[in-house]
Design an enzyme around this catalytic site. Structure first.
Site, PDB file in Angstrom:
ATOM      1  N   MET A   1       2.174   0.703   4.412  1.00 28.23           N
ATOM      2  CA  MET A   1       0.795   1.150   4.457  1.00 28.23           C
ATOM      3  C   MET A   1      -0.115   0.135   3.768  1.00 28.23           C
ATOM      4  SD  MET A   1       0.819   5.234   3.848  1.00 28.23           S
ATOM      5  CE  MET A   1       0.883   6.346   5.276  1.00 28.23           C
TER       6      MET A   1
ATOM      7  N   ARG B   1      21.906 -21.651   7.824  1.00 25.55           N
ATOM      8  CA  ARG B   1      22.454 -21.997   6.500  1.00 25.55           C
ATOM      9  C   ARG B   1      23.262 -20.841   5.919  1.00 25.55           C
ATOM     10  NH1 ARG B   1      20.922 -19.317   2.415  1.00 25.55           N
ATOM     11  NH2 ARG B   1      18.826 -18.816   1.698  1.00 25.55           N
TER      12      ARG B   1
ATOM     13  N   LYS C   1      22.444 -17.195   6.201  1.00 23.13           N
ATOM     14  CA  LYS C   1      21.855 -15.875   5.930  1.00 23.13           C
ATOM     15  C   LYS C   1      22.427 -14.859   6.914  1.00 23.13           C
ATOM     16  CE  LYS C   1      17.372 -16.815   3.802  1.00 23.13           C
ATOM     17  NZ  LYS C   1      16.030 -16.223   3.616  1.00 23.13           N
TER      18      LYS C   1
ATOM     19  N   ASP D   1      -3.341   1.981  -1.650  1.00 23.57           N
ATOM     20  CA  ASP D   1      -3.705   0.727  -0.974  1.00 23.57           C
ATOM     21  C   ASP D   1      -4.085  -0.370  -1.952  1.00 23.57           C
ATOM     22  OD1 ASP D   1      -5.565   2.618   1.502  1.00 23.57           O
ATOM     23  OD2 ASP D   1      -3.414   2.260   1.276  1.00 23.57           O
TER      24      ASP D   1
HETATM   25  O1  F6P Z   1      -5.500   5.274   2.038  1.00 25.11           O
HETATM   26  C1  F6P Z   1      -4.164   5.632   1.808  1.00 25.11           C
HETATM   27  C2  F6P Z   1      -3.411   5.700   3.126  1.00 25.11           C
HETATM   28  O2  F6P Z   1      -2.075   6.044   2.865  1.00 25.11           O
HETATM   29  C3  F6P Z   1      -3.438   4.406   3.920  1.00 25.11           C
HETATM   30  O3  F6P Z   1      -2.530   3.432   3.422  1.00 25.11           O
HETATM   31  C4  F6P Z   1      -3.065   4.926   5.287  1.00 25.11           C
HETATM   32  O4  F6P Z   1      -3.468   4.052   6.328  1.00 25.11           O
HETATM   33  C5  F6P Z   1      -3.848   6.242   5.340  1.00 25.11           C
HETATM   34  O5  F6P Z   1      -3.995   6.665   3.983  1.00 25.11           O
HETATM   35  C6  F6P Z   1      -3.149   7.340   6.116  1.00 25.11           C
HETATM   36  O6  F6P Z   1      -4.078   8.426   6.186  1.00 25.11           O
HETATM   37  P1  F6P Z   1      -3.569   9.927   6.435  1.00 25.11           P
HETATM   38  O7  F6P Z   1      -2.865  10.374   5.178  1.00 25.11           O
HETATM   39  O8  F6P Z   1      -4.835  10.693   6.681  1.00 25.11           O
HETATM   40  O9  F6P Z   1      -2.627   9.870   7.618  1.00 25.11           O
END
Ligand code: F6P
Ligand code: ADP
Length: 320
Positions: free
Chosen positions: A170, A212, A214, A128
């Site tokens: 994510m 245009r 795309k 993240d």
């Molecule tokens: O914190 C990392 C992460 O991949 C987040 O981006 C995501 O929302 C969460 O973990 C998913 O959690 P889990 O692996 O418990 O489903």
């Protein structure tokens, strides 16, 4: 400081193994003993310990995931759980603990130090990249490149069928992944929690792009901002274009770490061992302007992780 414990906690991230390798090798180089703790804080509470020698971390620098496994442990959030963990560390002669994880795991490491007197050091590991006091956390670069590779592939089929693809990435509550993937992928729009957006304005830009010439458009959506399915439905109604959705999910958590993540992990691992040896307890290592730094753990959540809004506007301009 003669014997350190090491665990990985929370969401796993590519590069955690490179960090494990760096902690073990630099600790042994400095005459310390290392014990791996399996399955994060949950494994600590079950006394799942693994002696780590030089060979135990051979051939892992290129592997995603974590050889120590990871977990989320509600029990460790309780003072009873924390006391049990402290007793286990003491019983096994572990003088200090290195925690590789995100801000949640750092809260645990901070409590262990401040309330229970256990010397701890955190290594930021989370795709993240939502941890303050470090420009990058381990796994972020690999996750961005994984998502980017998929978006490049989606662009092929989007062009072939003149479609709009809404891609959900994510990032939990932050848009760090979405912003870097959107800018590097040439996305026509990026939806992230940190910036308000208007589907009507996005629809206008998509129509102008179509006029245009795309053939297709990509909209990158951070999971913390909104649902890609809802965005696709709204954009389809507003534009009349065919839309499709791709929710990338946990593929962003796997894969062989990039060189950048391997180097970051190696620097962090060695720095964490040095921090414990120097008595910098209750701290986290980080990188700021390419310099490895060491700050108090609470810096990870007491400061706001900033996104580069200039990059957001640059992405908008370059996708007209
Ligand atoms: O914190 C990392 C992460 O991949 C987040 O981006 C995501 O929302 C969460 O973990 C998913 O959690 P889990 O692996 O418990 O489903
Ligand atoms: P991440 O480290 O990726 O943010 P989590 O938020 O799931 O992952 O936290 C991982 C683990 O850290 C939790 O399962 C819990 O065991 C521990 N933890 C999180 N927050 C706290 C807290 N405030 N006090 C004690 N332990 C915590």
């Amino acid at each position: 400081m003669k014997h350190i414990g090491l665990l990985t906690s929370g969401g796993d991230a590519p590069g955690m193994n490179a960090a494990i390798r760096a902690v073990v090798r630099s600790a042994i180089y400095n005459g310390l003993k290392v014990t791996g703790i399996e399955r994060g804080y949950a494994g600590l509470l079950c006394e799942e310990l693994r002696p780590m020698d030089l060979a135990s971390v051979g051939g892992i620098i290129n592997r995603g995931g974590t050889i120590l496994q990871s977990s989320r442990s509600p029990e460790f959030r309780t003072s009873e759980g924390q006391k049990k963990a402290v007793d286990i560390l003491k019983r096994n002669g572990i003088d200090g603990l290195i925690v590789i994880g995100g801000d949640g795991s750092f809260h645990g490491a901070d409590v262990l130090y401040r309330e229970w007197g256990v010397p701890t050091v955190g290594i930021p590991g989370s795709i993240d990249n939502d941890i303050a006091c470090t420009d990058y956390s381990i796994g972020f670069d690999t996750a961005v490149n994984t998502a980017l590779d998929i978006i490049d592939k989606l662009r092929d089929t989007a062009d072939s069928h003149e479609r709009i693809f809404v891609v959900e990435v994510m990032g939990r509550e932050k848009g760090c992944i979405a912003l870097q993937v959107g800018l590097s992928g040439g996305a026509e729009a990026i939806l992230m929690p940190e910036v308000d957006y208007s589907l009507e304005k996005i629809a206008q830009r998509l129509r102008a792009g179509y006029k245009r010439g795309k053939l297709s458009s990509i909209i990158v959506v951070a999971e913390g901002a909104c649902s890609a399915v809802e965005v696709a439905s709204g954009i389809g109604k507003l534009t009349g274009f065919e839309t499709r959705v791709s929710v990338l999910g946990h593929v962003q958590r796997g894969g062989s770490p990039t060189a950048l993540d391997r180097i970051l992990a190696s620097r962090f691992g060695a720095a964490a061992v040095t921090a414990l040896m120097n008595g910098d307890y209750g701290c986290m290592v980080g990188i700021i302007s390419d310099q490895v730094v060491c700050n108090k753990l609470n810096c990870a959540w007491e400061q706001e992780k900033k996104i580069d809004i200039a990059d957001y506007h640059l992405a908008e301009i370059l996708a007209i």
